[in-house]
Design an enzyme around this catalytic site. Sequence first.
Site, PDB file in Angstrom:
ATOM      1  NE  ARG A  41     -22.635 -20.648 -26.238  1.00 43.31           N
ATOM      2  CZ  ARG A  41     -23.361 -19.624 -25.817  1.00 43.31           C
ATOM      3  NH1 ARG A  41     -23.561 -18.589 -26.617  1.00 43.31           N
ATOM      4  NH2 ARG A  41     -23.900 -19.638 -24.622  1.00 43.31           N
ATOM      5  CE  LYS A 206     -28.387  -5.031 -15.062  1.00 47.97           C
ATOM      6  NZ  LYS A 206     -29.459  -4.965 -16.064  1.00 47.97           N
ATOM      7  N   GLY A 356     -21.603 -18.868 -20.936  1.00 53.76           N
ATOM      8  CA  GLY A 356     -20.858 -18.335 -22.063  1.00 53.76           C
ATOM      9  C   GLY A 356     -19.638 -17.558 -21.601  1.00 53.76           C
ATOM     10  N   GLY A 380     -27.378 -18.854 -19.356  1.00 52.30           N
ATOM     11  CA  GLY A 380     -28.742 -18.846 -18.818  1.00 52.30           C
ATOM     12  C   GLY A 380     -29.316 -20.253 -18.723  1.00 52.30           C
TER      13      GLY A 380
HETATM   14  C1  3PG Z   1     -26.455 -17.464 -24.747  1.00 49.55           C
HETATM   15  O1  3PG Z   1     -25.525 -16.834 -25.231  1.00 49.55           O
HETATM   16  O2  3PG Z   1     -26.680 -17.483 -23.522  1.00 49.55           O
HETATM   17  C2  3PG Z   1     -27.335 -18.281 -25.650  1.00 49.55           C
HETATM   18  O3  3PG Z   1     -26.810 -18.340 -26.929  1.00 49.55           O
HETATM   19  C3  3PG Z   1     -28.726 -17.721 -25.639  1.00 49.55           C
HETATM   20  O4  3PG Z   1     -28.724 -16.421 -26.152  1.00 49.55           O
HETATM   21  P1  3PG Z   1     -29.846 -15.393 -25.695  1.00 49.55           P
HETATM   22  O5  3PG Z   1     -29.597 -15.111 -24.229  1.00 49.55           O
HETATM   23  O6  3PG Z   1     -29.697 -14.184 -26.567  1.00 49.55           O
HETATM   24  O7  3PG Z   1     -31.188 -16.061 -25.886  1.00 49.55           O
HETATM   25 MG    MG Z   2     -26.837 -15.240 -22.514  1.00 47.17          MG
END
Ligand code: 3PG
Ligand code: MG
Length: 399
Positions: A41, A206, A356, A380
């Site tokens: 990242r 999940k 990620g 996400g």
């Molecule tokens: C992730 O790792 O999916 C992004 O950096 C967003 O992080 P978060 O899910 O803690 O908002």
């Molecule tokens: Mg995340």
Amino acid sequence: MSIRNLDDLLAEGVSGRRVLVRADLNVPLDKQTGDITDDGRIRAVLPTLGALVQAGARVVVCSHLGRPKGTPEPQFSLRPVAGRLGELLGAPVHFAADTVGDSARSTVDGLADGQVAVLENLRFNKGETSKDDAERGAFAEQLAALGEAYVDDAFGAVHRKHASVYDVPARLPHFAGRLVLREVEVLSKLTGEPQRPYVVVLGGSKVSDKLAVIEALLPKVDRLLIGGGMCFTFLKAQGLEVGSSLLEEEMVETCRNLMEREPGKIMLPVDVVAAVAFAPDAEHDTVRVDGIPSKRVGLDIGPETVAGFAAALEQARTVFWNGPMGVFEMAAFANGTRGVAEAIAKSGAFSVVGGGDSAAAVRTLGLDESSFGHISTGGGASLEYLEGKTLPGIAALEN
Ligand code: 3PG
Ligand code: MG
């Protein structure tokens, strides 16, 4: 789409101007040592930062790391990340010990043209993630005061309605960075008319996390391959016993309905690696899914499943993959994830790795990144994009 991007900002001229860049520097850290285990990242944001540095901007980078709850927690400091960014940029990077306080202001004031500063973790401040518009707005106001223009290059966070993502662009001239632009361009190919067969591989622990994306993708895809912890809830829905594997009892009925809605589209494991405990050195065997011993926990998909998934992937023209097939961080349970990743890499399909964890898996398993069409930095965010949701960070750039 009426989004202005980095090139528009560069065309205006940025020399000597303070440019606030929202990046997603939320990298995985080793639990024991705190070392960065995958810097993908950080690398992903270099094209945007490099272009701004080249053009003589005073670059102010902000990001979150982990999920601290609105107050400083030393293990989530961005300081080591700033250090790594400096190595990758090949130039020293200044670091502010707070996000919008005295240290941030003096660090930003001290920047020369073409220099970069990283602010401390946005989530050390309650206003960043607050549900209260006024509280978020007040924090956004302080953050916006540190820049004269705003660039969003944090694709991984565009699905969050947070101050730095949603409220700051309302207060500054705003532009999409190179990474955000590329991610949206690639993912829009999947929401448009993907070449068929279109095969999606989903893993992770999940079903409840992935339900919305399964609902959205099921009518669109030709095949949906399911592995990872969430496969056991689907297996249970087929009437199988899953031992002490991960199970979301309250989702069993939902899984049954999904499978009945599009018969034959969802492909489940036929064998799994079942261990006596959740541990790297736990005794384990490959078993058929109709013979999972009651005291065993399934930690990976088995070789026959990998072969079946690989056969489906070989036919594919478009592939999207999100979520590991097993506990790939433990060598004994990494074969499923590796096998599926290799099958995707080998297929002639246009492939997108979302998330990620799956992106980190590709790199930590030592696979060649260039054999994938695109490795998204968003977990996400890429899922919500494919669901067709309005993403707050993108909507804010459109206004
Ligand atoms: C992730 O790792 O999916 C992004 O950096 C967003 O992080 P978060 O899910 O803690 O908002
Ligand atoms: Mg995340």
